[in-house]
Scaffold this active site. Structure first.
Site, PDB file in Angstrom:
ATOM      1  N   TYR A  44       0.838  -1.196   0.000  1.00  0.00           N
ATOM      2  CA  TYR A  44       0.000   0.000   0.000  1.00  0.00           C
ATOM      3  C   TYR A  44       0.872   1.244   0.000  1.00  0.00           C
ATOM      4  O   TYR A  44       2.088   1.173   0.152  1.00  0.00           O
ATOM      5  CB  TYR A  44      -0.943   0.005   1.209  1.00  0.00           C
ATOM      6  CG  TYR A  44      -0.275   0.318   2.537  1.00  0.00           C
ATOM      7  CD1 TYR A  44      -0.408   1.580   3.122  1.00  0.00           C
ATOM      8  CD2 TYR A  44       0.482  -0.634   3.214  1.00  0.00           C
ATOM      9  CE1 TYR A  44       0.184   1.875   4.339  1.00  0.00           C
ATOM     10  CE2 TYR A  44       1.075  -0.347   4.432  1.00  0.00           C
ATOM     11  CZ  TYR A  44       0.929   0.906   4.981  1.00  0.00           C
ATOM     12  OH  TYR A  44       1.531   1.186   6.184  1.00  0.00           O
ATOM     13  N   ARG A  81       8.041   4.744  -4.565  1.00  0.00           N
ATOM     14  CA  ARG A  81       8.121   3.851  -3.404  1.00  0.00           C
ATOM     15  C   ARG A  81       7.143   2.695  -3.553  1.00  0.00           C
ATOM     16  O   ARG A  81       7.466   1.549  -3.217  1.00  0.00           O
ATOM     17  CB  ARG A  81       7.866   4.626  -2.116  1.00  0.00           C
ATOM     18  CG  ARG A  81       8.045   3.782  -0.855  1.00  0.00           C
ATOM     19  CD  ARG A  81       8.011   4.597   0.408  1.00  0.00           C
ATOM     20  NE  ARG A  81       6.696   5.184   0.672  1.00  0.00           N
ATOM     21  CZ  ARG A  81       6.401   5.864   1.782  1.00  0.00           C
ATOM     22  NH1 ARG A  81       7.319   6.063   2.705  1.00  0.00           N
ATOM     23  NH2 ARG A  81       5.193   6.370   1.954  1.00  0.00           N
ATOM     24  N   HIS A 121      -0.158 -20.964  -0.530  1.00  0.00           N
ATOM     25  CA  HIS A 121       0.829 -19.953  -0.169  1.00  0.00           C
ATOM     26  C   HIS A 121       1.665 -19.515  -1.369  1.00  0.00           C
ATOM     27  O   HIS A 121       2.039 -18.346  -1.475  1.00  0.00           O
ATOM     28  CB  HIS A 121       1.758 -20.476   0.931  1.00  0.00           C
ATOM     29  CG  HIS A 121       1.128 -20.516   2.291  1.00  0.00           C
ATOM     30  ND1 HIS A 121       0.131 -21.387   2.620  1.00  0.00           N
ATOM     31  CD2 HIS A 121       1.368 -19.779   3.404  1.00  0.00           C
ATOM     32  CE1 HIS A 121      -0.229 -21.206   3.885  1.00  0.00           C
ATOM     33  NE2 HIS A 121       0.504 -20.223   4.383  1.00  0.00           N
ATOM     34  N   LYS A 179       6.336  -1.585   2.100  1.00  0.00           N
ATOM     35  CA  LYS A 179       5.088  -1.067   2.670  1.00  0.00           C
ATOM     36  C   LYS A 179       3.989  -2.113   2.459  1.00  0.00           C
ATOM     37  O   LYS A 179       3.079  -1.946   1.635  1.00  0.00           O
ATOM     38  CB  LYS A 179       4.739   0.281   2.043  1.00  0.00           C
ATOM     39  CG  LYS A 179       3.946   1.208   2.964  1.00  0.00           C
ATOM     40  CD  LYS A 179       3.955   2.626   2.436  1.00  0.00           C
ATOM     41  CE  LYS A 179       3.049   3.546   3.235  1.00  0.00           C
ATOM     42  NZ  LYS A 179       3.474   3.744   4.622  1.00  0.00           N
ATOM     43  N   GLU A 225      11.650   2.621  14.814  1.00  0.00           N
ATOM     44  CA  GLU A 225      10.623   3.564  14.383  1.00  0.00           C
ATOM     45  C   GLU A 225       9.397   3.367  15.249  1.00  0.00           C
ATOM     46  O   GLU A 225       9.364   2.499  16.125  1.00  0.00           O
ATOM     47  CB  GLU A 225      10.273   3.344  12.908  1.00  0.00           C
ATOM     48  CG  GLU A 225       9.750   1.943  12.587  1.00  0.00           C
ATOM     49  CD  GLU A 225       9.593   1.717  11.088  1.00  0.00           C
ATOM     50  OE1 GLU A 225       9.532   2.691  10.334  1.00  0.00           O
ATOM     51  OE2 GLU A 225       9.526   0.539  10.686  1.00  0.00           O
ATOM     52  N   LEU A 245      10.731   1.603   7.662  1.00  0.00           N
ATOM     53  CA  LEU A 245      10.113   2.229   6.505  1.00  0.00           C
ATOM     54  C   LEU A 245      10.397   3.724   6.567  1.00  0.00           C
ATOM     55  O   LEU A 245       9.946   4.410   7.486  1.00  0.00           O
ATOM     56  CB  LEU A 245       8.602   1.984   6.512  1.00  0.00           C
ATOM     57  CG  LEU A 245       7.837   2.577   5.338  1.00  0.00           C
ATOM     58  CD1 LEU A 245       8.205   1.874   4.038  1.00  0.00           C
ATOM     59  CD2 LEU A 245       6.340   2.492   5.574  1.00  0.00           C
TER      60      LEU A 245
END
Length: 298
Positions: free
Chosen positions: A36, A55, A106, A152, A190, A214
């Site tokens: 995302y 990105r 999977h 992300k 983070e 990230l």
């Protein structure tokens, strides 16, 4: 569930958000198999759209999902989505999953499986002035995520659990500490939904970008602004001890912008008030937002 009267996008079509449906066999639903992107919009000016889309492209490549659109098409989708909302300040959410496949397996499905492309835009709510003036609290937590946090990915359960830990403690954020190698001291990585900066003796410190974190667009902007205004800045490893001994701690994100953390694990950060370097950076950031971000010049 009530949803606002928002226009959203799904697989080539714009429609009211509450009318859109995704099949239950979508791999994003079954596996969290997707990526995302979040893009802030100020006065209908999309901030650093190309950087966000680049990105997104890196995240797609890293997980082996073919990018469904060229840059120009992505730009058109985002700009059309922004234009159809009733509000000027927005937060655009883009999500691409590997698509719908059966049987549940999977391993990747066949190469002719089409990715699912979904997007919507929420009102972007800037932090209240009182939060900037008074600061917020944070807690620390062990970083239990995987080793590719630079992707992300939509599989955010570890972040969700960390954020809930903060909520239950009456805090605004959870700061993740990752165990050091071979008994070395833990490192600050983070926040659950933010990047973290600290200040000691007038010097700003922040973790260097790596696969373990990230790097947010706001994180990158704060670094740019610090360098442009000759603020002392060091990028590198930030230990847990440095975090706990800091004079100032900030969190940064597209929605929170820059907020001072004045309490950490129930103890004051510095003197328990937003510090002078934060005040300086906040002024720089707000000037930049008013003169550049809201005019679509960057």
């Amino acid at each position: 569930m009530h949803t606002p009267n928002l226009i959203a996008y799904l697989n080539g079509q714009f429609a009211p958000l509450n009318e859109l449906k995704i099949p239950v066999l979508d791999r994003g639903f079954l596996f969290g198999d997707g990526v995302y992107e979040m893009i802030p919009v100020y006065s209908r000016c999309v901030f650093r759209l190309d950087e966000h889309l680049q990105r997104l492209a890196r995240s797609l490549a890293a997980v082996g999902i073919a990018n469904p659109h060229e840059l120009a098409v992505w730009r058109q989708i985002v700009l059309q989505l922004v234009a159809q909302q009733d509000f000027a300040d927005q937060s655009v959410y883009l999500q691409i999953t590997r698509g719908v496949a059966y049987p549940r397996n999977h391993a990747f499905p066949s190469t002719d499986t089409a990715p699912t492309v979904f997007a919507f835009s929420d009102p972007l709510e800037m932090p209240a002035a009182a939060l900037c003036a008074q600061g917020v609290a944070a807690v620390t937590t062990r970083d239990i995520r995987w080793l590719r946090c630079d992707i992300k990915a939509i599989s955010l359960l570890a972040n969700v659990l960390a954020k809930q830990q903060a909520v239950e403690a009456g805090a605004a954020e959870a700061i993740m500490l990752r165990d050091g190698r071979q008994g070395e001291e833990a490192l600050m990585i983070e926040g659950a939904a933010s990047n973290i900066f600290i200040v000691k003796n007038g010097v700003i410190y922040a973790p260097q970008t790596s696969e373990l974190m990230l790097a947010g667009i706001t994180y990158e902007l704060v670094i740019e602004l610090a360098e442009q205004h000759q603020l002392a800045l060091v990028l590198g490893e930030v230990s847990e001890a440095m975090l706990r001994d800091a004079d100032e701690v900030w969190l940064t994100s597209s929605s929170k912008e820059i907020l001072p953390i004045v309490e950490l694990d129930g103890l004051p950060v510095g003197n328990g008030k937003p510090g002078p370097i934060y005040q300086q950076m906040l002024s720089i950031y707000q000037t930049y937002k008013a003169t550049v971000m809201r005019r679509g010049e960057d």
